[in-house]
Design an enzyme around this catalytic site. Structure first.
Site, PDB file in Angstrom:
ATOM      1  CB  ALA A   7      -0.931  -0.001   1.208  1.00 16.93           C
ATOM      2  CE1 TYR A   8       5.206   5.467   3.376  1.00 23.39           C
ATOM      3  CE2 TYR A   8       6.934   4.155   2.353  1.00 23.39           C
ATOM      4  CZ  TYR A   8       6.526   5.302   3.003  1.00 23.39           C
ATOM      5  OH  TYR A   8       7.444   6.290   3.275  1.00 23.39           O
TER       6      TYR A   8
END
Length: 256
Positions: A154-155
């Protein structure tokens, strides 16, 4: 003369990590500051440190995903100081690493809202104040995105989204004398310490966490290694630099 004397900087994510040390260095270099973060207690601690350096500091605690509050913060910052010159977008939520299959949409959405959406909004809100006078915008990417580090799906995705966004904005806003660049820091000692403290039972070392070794033999220091590059990109020394990615990672990523 201090390098940011008579300049005003708006800094998001200023309560800790890189945001804290960028704020402190800017204060030492003479800038007026408008800082924000969701963590009010730590934000006020940073405000106090910066004021001890002689800086004027406007600090406001709120969630950057709140569109109206973020817009109001930019307007209040400009009103307080008569305008501003620099925007540094550091805010993003980051979790301890876990595999892609263990990610859920809530994790992705949190990174999206706190990272990409907040950066998108802050640039839009700032444009009316920079359009007629020029200015500097420094966004933050990550080697986790460029290099595809395991555990950071996600990051990494959101950081690469920010990289795509800043290049478009750099092209569109160059004619207004607005420099837009992005800095990708490598592992910094504060981050490694925070991760290891969050997972004491794992006895993980930095390499297992995805932090790459550097060619100069040490990890970076937020104040001494990263913040000075943000400072450079905020001064007139960088006036002919825009649309560029700066890897400040001790050579962890070397592009041929």
């Amino acid at each position: 003369m201090k390098r940011l004397e008579n300049k005003t900087a708006v800094i998001t994510g200023a309560a800790g990590g890189l945001g804290k040390y960028v704020s402190i260095l800017f204060a030492e270099e003479g800038a007026n500051l408008a800082i924000c973060d969701v963590n009010e207690e730590k934000l006020l601690e940073v405000k106090e440190i910066c004021e001890s350096k002689g800086a004027k500091v406007f600090a406001k605690a709120f969630d950057l995903t709140n569109f109206n509050k973020a817009n109001t913060f930019v307007d209040e910052s400009a009103t307080k100081y008569g305008n501003f010159d620099i925007l540094v977008n550091l805010a993003i939520a980051i979790k301890t690493p876990h595999s892609f299959m263990d990610h859920d949409l809530a994790t992705l959405d949190e990174s999206y809202q706190t990272g990409l959406v907040s950066t998108w909004n802050m640039m839009k809100f700032s444009f009316p104040y920079l359009q007629n006078k020029g200015g500097k915008i420094i966004n933050f990417g990550s080697g986790a995105g460029y290099n595809g580090e395991e555990g950071y799906a996600a990051y990494a995705a959101i950081k690469e989204g920010i990289r795509g966004l800043y290049r478009v904005v750099a092209r569109e806003w160059g004619k207004y004398n607005i420099n837009v660049n992005i800095l990708c820091p490598g592992a910094i000692t504060d981050s490694i310490k925070n991760y290891l403290e969050a997972m004491p039972e794992s006895n993980l070392d930095p390499k297992i966490l995805g932090f790459k070794e550097t060619v100069i033999g040490r990890y970076g220091d937020a104040y001494e290694d990263i913040a000075p590059v943000v400072l450079f990109l905020s001064t007139e020394d960088s006036r002919h630099i825009t649309g560029q990615t700066f890897y400040v990672d001790g050579g962890a990523i070397i592009n041929a």
